[in-house]
Design a protein around this motif. Structure first.
Motif, PDB file in Angstrom:
ATOM      1  N   GLU A   9       0.802  -1.214   0.000  1.00  0.00           N
ATOM      2  CA  GLU A   9       0.000   0.000   0.000  1.00  0.00           C
ATOM      3  C   GLU A   9       0.837   1.266   0.000  1.00  0.00           C
ATOM      4  OE1 GLU A   9      -3.449   2.125  -0.266  1.00  0.00           O
ATOM      5  OE2 GLU A   9      -3.295  -0.052  -0.273  1.00  0.00           O
ATOM      6  N   LYS A  10       1.882   1.314   0.829  1.00  0.00           N
ATOM      7  CA  LYS A  10       2.633   2.563   1.003  1.00  0.00           C
ATOM      8  C   LYS A  10       3.315   3.029  -0.276  1.00  0.00           C
ATOM      9  CE  LYS A  10       6.972   0.521   2.751  1.00  0.00           C
ATOM     10  NZ  LYS A  10       7.864   1.077   1.706  1.00  0.00           N
ATOM     11  N   ASP A  11       3.644   2.096  -1.163  1.00  0.00           N
ATOM     12  CA  ASP A  11       4.299   2.466  -2.423  1.00  0.00           C
ATOM     13  C   ASP A  11       3.408   2.268  -3.637  1.00  0.00           C
ATOM     14  OD1 ASP A  11       6.731   3.144  -1.183  1.00  0.00           O
ATOM     15  OD2 ASP A  11       7.372   1.048  -1.163  1.00  0.00           O
ATOM     16  N   SER A  12       2.162   1.841  -3.392  1.00  0.00           N
ATOM     17  CA  SER A  12       1.250   1.525  -4.500  1.00  0.00           C
ATOM     18  C   SER A  12       1.913   0.587  -5.498  1.00  0.00           C
ATOM     19  CB  SER A  12       0.801   2.815  -5.205  1.00  0.00           C
ATOM     20  OG  SER A  12       0.095   3.647  -4.318  1.00  0.00           O
ATOM     21  N   SER A  13       2.519  -0.470  -4.940  1.00  0.00           N
ATOM     22  CA  SER A  13       3.277  -1.410  -5.767  1.00  0.00           C
ATOM     23  C   SER A  13       2.777  -2.837  -5.610  1.00  0.00           C
ATOM     24  CB  SER A  13       4.769  -1.362  -5.394  1.00  0.00           C
ATOM     25  OG  SER A  13       5.308  -0.084  -5.636  1.00  0.00           O
ATOM     26  N   ALA A  30      14.589 -15.901   4.013  1.00  0.00           N
ATOM     27  CA  ALA A  30      15.600 -14.849   3.877  1.00  0.00           C
ATOM     28  C   ALA A  30      14.952 -13.476   3.863  1.00  0.00           C
ATOM     29  CB  ALA A  30      16.417 -15.050   2.605  1.00  0.00           C
ATOM     30  N   PHE A  31      15.723 -12.473   4.280  1.00  0.00           N
ATOM     31  CA  PHE A  31      15.268 -11.088   4.299  1.00  0.00           C
ATOM     32  C   PHE A  31      15.762 -10.363   3.053  1.00  0.00           C
ATOM     33  CE2 PHE A  31      15.811 -11.798   9.050  1.00  0.00           C
ATOM     34  CZ  PHE A  31      14.464 -12.064   9.251  1.00  0.00           C
ATOM     35  N   VAL A  32      14.889  -9.585   2.445  1.00  0.00           N
ATOM     36  CA  VAL A  32      15.245  -8.795   1.270  1.00  0.00           C
ATOM     37  C   VAL A  32      15.264  -7.324   1.657  1.00  0.00           C
ATOM     38  CG1 VAL A  32      14.615  -8.125  -1.074  1.00  0.00           C
ATOM     39  CG2 VAL A  32      14.211 -10.478  -0.296  1.00  0.00           C
ATOM     40  N   ASP A  33      16.424  -6.694   1.516  1.00  0.00           N
ATOM     41  CA  ASP A  33      16.555  -5.251   1.723  1.00  0.00           C
ATOM     42  C   ASP A  33      16.543  -4.609   0.340  1.00  0.00           C
ATOM     43  OD1 ASP A  33      17.581  -2.594   2.038  1.00  0.00           O
ATOM     44  OD2 ASP A  33      18.452  -3.182   3.962  1.00  0.00           O
ATOM     45  N   ALA A  81       9.392  -4.507   9.537  1.00  0.00           N
ATOM     46  CA  ALA A  81      10.572  -3.668   9.717  1.00  0.00           C
ATOM     47  C   ALA A  81      11.033  -3.007   8.415  1.00  0.00           C
ATOM     48  CB  ALA A  81      11.720  -4.489  10.311  1.00  0.00           C
ATOM     49  N   GLY A  82      10.371  -3.352   7.313  1.00  0.00           N
ATOM     50  CA  GLY A  82      10.753  -2.807   6.017  1.00  0.00           C
ATOM     51  C   GLY A  82      11.353  -3.893   5.146  1.00  0.00           C
TER      52      GLY A  82
END
Length: 283
Positions: free
Chosen positions: A24-28, A78-81, A66-67
């Protein structure tokens, strides 16, 4: 139905495009290409697609509080940054079974990532059978291995987990919708309709979120013993929270209640809690 229009917004070719989630926050729209080994993000604002390549086939992707994102890739969580364009291992699984990979996965309202593994494809549409397991990655990074799908009963249990997942989601959505409408009478009927698959602490917390302590107090008695202290504190009942913490002899809960007490107005409660804390610490 004639007013509904369907359009292809992502024309980029994927080998096996799966696991779409809306951010939602990035409309993606975020999704994976399993055998294409990439996580992609399509912006509805610009139409642009960005992708990050994974080391192994990636079965699913979910949003991370956490983003960034969490993926079930190969035999690891796994975490994707996205900012740093990096992928780091959270937990490595199935080390003794190199011929498996993660497939589909979803997050429940409590933030737990449920994902299942499967046997790798020996050739197109031919999969090594009876190799899959169901795992849950918890917010604290601990992992629960529920079962190995090598027996009929295990696969029946997997189906029951799927049904439970949808029941949990339905209860959360209806709880939030009724609270937002302020339909407290209907909410109470809903809570009594059958046993809640999400428990009753969410009822307390959602009522408090909507500034209705009176309604919240109706559900405190139905909360499990492990959540009693939290429920009593949510409605501002320090006396009952003290009783629950002392009864459970839980040092961390006692400390939590102490932190909410006033040294001047809650002297008796503070004394009782300190004595209970000393006793709990000796065990």
């Amino acid at each position: 139905m004639s007013s509904i229009k369907v359009a292809c917004v992502i024309k980029e070719k994927n080998e096996i495009g799966e696991s779409p989630i809306w951010e939602e926050k990035d409309s993606s729209l975020v999704y994976v290409d399993i055998t294409g080994q990439r996580v992609s993000r399509w912006s509805s604002l610009t139409g642009h697609i960005e992708s990050i390549t994974t080391e192994k086939p990636v079965g699913s992707v979910v949003l991370r509080k956490a983003g960034g994102y969490v993926i079930a890739e190969g035999t690891r969580f796994a975490f994707v940054d996205w900012v740093k364009r990096s992928i780091t291992t959270a937990v490595q699984l199935d080390k003794e079974k190199p011929n498996t990979r993660f497939n589909d996965g979803k997050v429940d309202p409590a933030g737990r990532f449920f994902a299942g593994t499967m046997g790798i494809e020996l050739r197109p549409a031919v999969v090594e059978r009876k190799q899959g397991s169901l795992y849950t990655l918890h917010p604290d990074r601990s992992v629960v291995h529920h079962f190995l799908c090598s027996k009929p009963k295990a696969c029946e249990l997997l189906q029951s987990y799927r049904l439970l997942f949808f029941a949990v989601r339905f209860w959360w959505l209806k709880l939030k919708a009724l609270a937002e409408k302020g339909d407290w009478e209907e909410l109470e009927k809903f809570a009594k309709s059958k046993k809640s698959p999400i428990g009753y602490l969410p009822f307390v917390e959602v009522c408090i979120k909507h500034h209705n302590k009176h309604e919240a107090s109706k559900y405190v008695s139905r909360v499990t013993p492990e959540q009693k202290v939290k429920a009593h504190l949510a409605v501002g009942d320090l006396q009952s929270a003290t009783e629950a913490a002392i009864e459970r002899r839980n040092e961390s809960e006692i400390i939590t209640v102490l932190s909410r007490c006033s040294a001047t107005t809650d002297v008796i409660l503070v004394e009782r809690l300190n004595r209970a804390k000393a006793t709990a610490a000796k065990k």
